[in-house]
Design an enzyme around this catalytic site. Sequence first.
Site, PDB file in Angstrom:
ATOM      1  N   HIS A 279       0.816  -1.215   0.000  1.00 57.52           N
ATOM      2  CA  HIS A 279       0.000   0.000   0.000  1.00 57.52           C
ATOM      3  C   HIS A 279       0.850   1.267   0.000  1.00 57.52           C
ATOM      4  O   HIS A 279       0.446   2.298  -0.554  1.00 57.52           O
ATOM      5  CB  HIS A 279      -0.933   0.027   1.219  1.00 57.52           C
ATOM      6  N   ASP A 302      -6.083  -3.449   7.804  1.00 56.79           N
ATOM      7  CA  ASP A 302      -7.076  -3.551   6.726  1.00 56.79           C
ATOM      8  C   ASP A 302      -7.122  -4.988   6.215  1.00 56.79           C
ATOM      9  O   ASP A 302      -7.333  -5.254   5.038  1.00 56.79           O
ATOM     10  CB  ASP A 302      -6.732  -2.584   5.591  1.00 56.79           C
ATOM     11  N   ALA A 336      -6.688  -4.799  -2.534  1.00 56.84           N
ATOM     12  CA  ALA A 336      -7.929  -5.167  -1.835  1.00 56.84           C
ATOM     13  C   ALA A 336      -7.604  -5.575  -0.408  1.00 56.84           C
ATOM     14  O   ALA A 336      -7.528  -6.757  -0.088  1.00 56.84           O
ATOM     15  CB  ALA A 336      -8.636  -6.294  -2.576  1.00 56.84           C
TER      16      ALA A 336
END
Length: 421
Positions: A279, A302, A336
Amino acid sequence: MKDYIIKGGKLVTSSGLVENSGLLVMRGKIALPGAMRPESLYSGFACTLYPGSRSIVQFPKASEDSGAYELIDATGMYITPGFIDLHVHGGCGFDVMDANARALREMAKYHASGGTTSFLPTVSAASPAQMTKALQAVAALSLRHTGGATILGAHLEGPFLNPASAGALDKNNLRPPDIKEMDSLLATAEGNLRMITIAPELPGIREVIRMNTREGVVVAAGHSRASYEETMQAIKYGVRYAVHTFNATTPMHHRDPGLLGAVLTAPEVVTEAIADNYHLHPAMLQLLLSIKGKRGATLATDAIRAAGMSDGTYKFSGRQITVQNGKTSTPGGTLAGSTITMAMAVRNAVRHGNISLPDAVRMASANPARVLGLEDQKGSLAPGMDADILLLDEDLEVRLVMVQGEIVIDRREQLKQVESK
């Protein structure tokens, strides 16, 4: 409930590493951290029950050999506060949107193995009925015994987000702000909604922000294409957090700073980073910390149901995603969520982000505790705090996890077996 003395090792504190002379855990609380000599520590003493409290508790006289306390040898290890994950969708094959107690308990156990002692199960944007069912499941287990990490309440990621910045979320489940729907979600949560992520630019979002702020819910910005001005207005109304900073939003431009420019420069906003090395480039962690300061950034996972599982194909937000070498993505290549644990995030911050261990631990414990207003209960090794404690080895691997004074993960024997070979 057993009481413990943790001897040896180094305490990881906000001011650095401190040699541990003996940390006493009693009745699920940290009775006294190990900054005193053991011979004076266990001969009988008194301390305040909570920081700032006038209540005094006199602990019984005991020595290390008296049998009143169980000894934990932390020699060669780091002793840290338990990690708090404010953004986690799933793990070990389960997802919050499964909307049942088993899924949440298995998630709690799995993430405890990765150093998380408390967390916010994150409800993804979905139909009103699906979100209601998932929220009810989280509320039913909030602050209850899980056999793993403590569920502190729910985090709603949506549904009032910008479809143009949906990321891996199904944009068909994103919708304009609706005060009636928000009121219904708050009622369903019965006081267990702790955070909601919204897009600051959406028409009517001001009322949603103010409603949640009045209810004590932390309002976060994310999945947004808000301008700098729109975000600053939302901060004025009550936004105090930013999820997965730098992701699922427009890039910052020197003539158009946008949402990123606002949350990075607003001192009242705490920014979240996903330190999975996908990320964010590790240098961005350094940048984030240098801008926001030691108190202004958190680590979060996450994590999705694929966390702890092998590479392959999984479902997230009703969509098929692929996991390869731990990297999660949609068929179109959009990230994702992640497959990391909080301990992995801390290791990545230290090893790749060049962040000191005390600062990385603060980002994973004290800072998220403060975001939730729980800094007088969690996030540090101070007298009266919940005994959420980790032992990490020299490689920052989790060896022991204690949740409110109960050992839920113990891998010390594995360490001894490795050392004996």
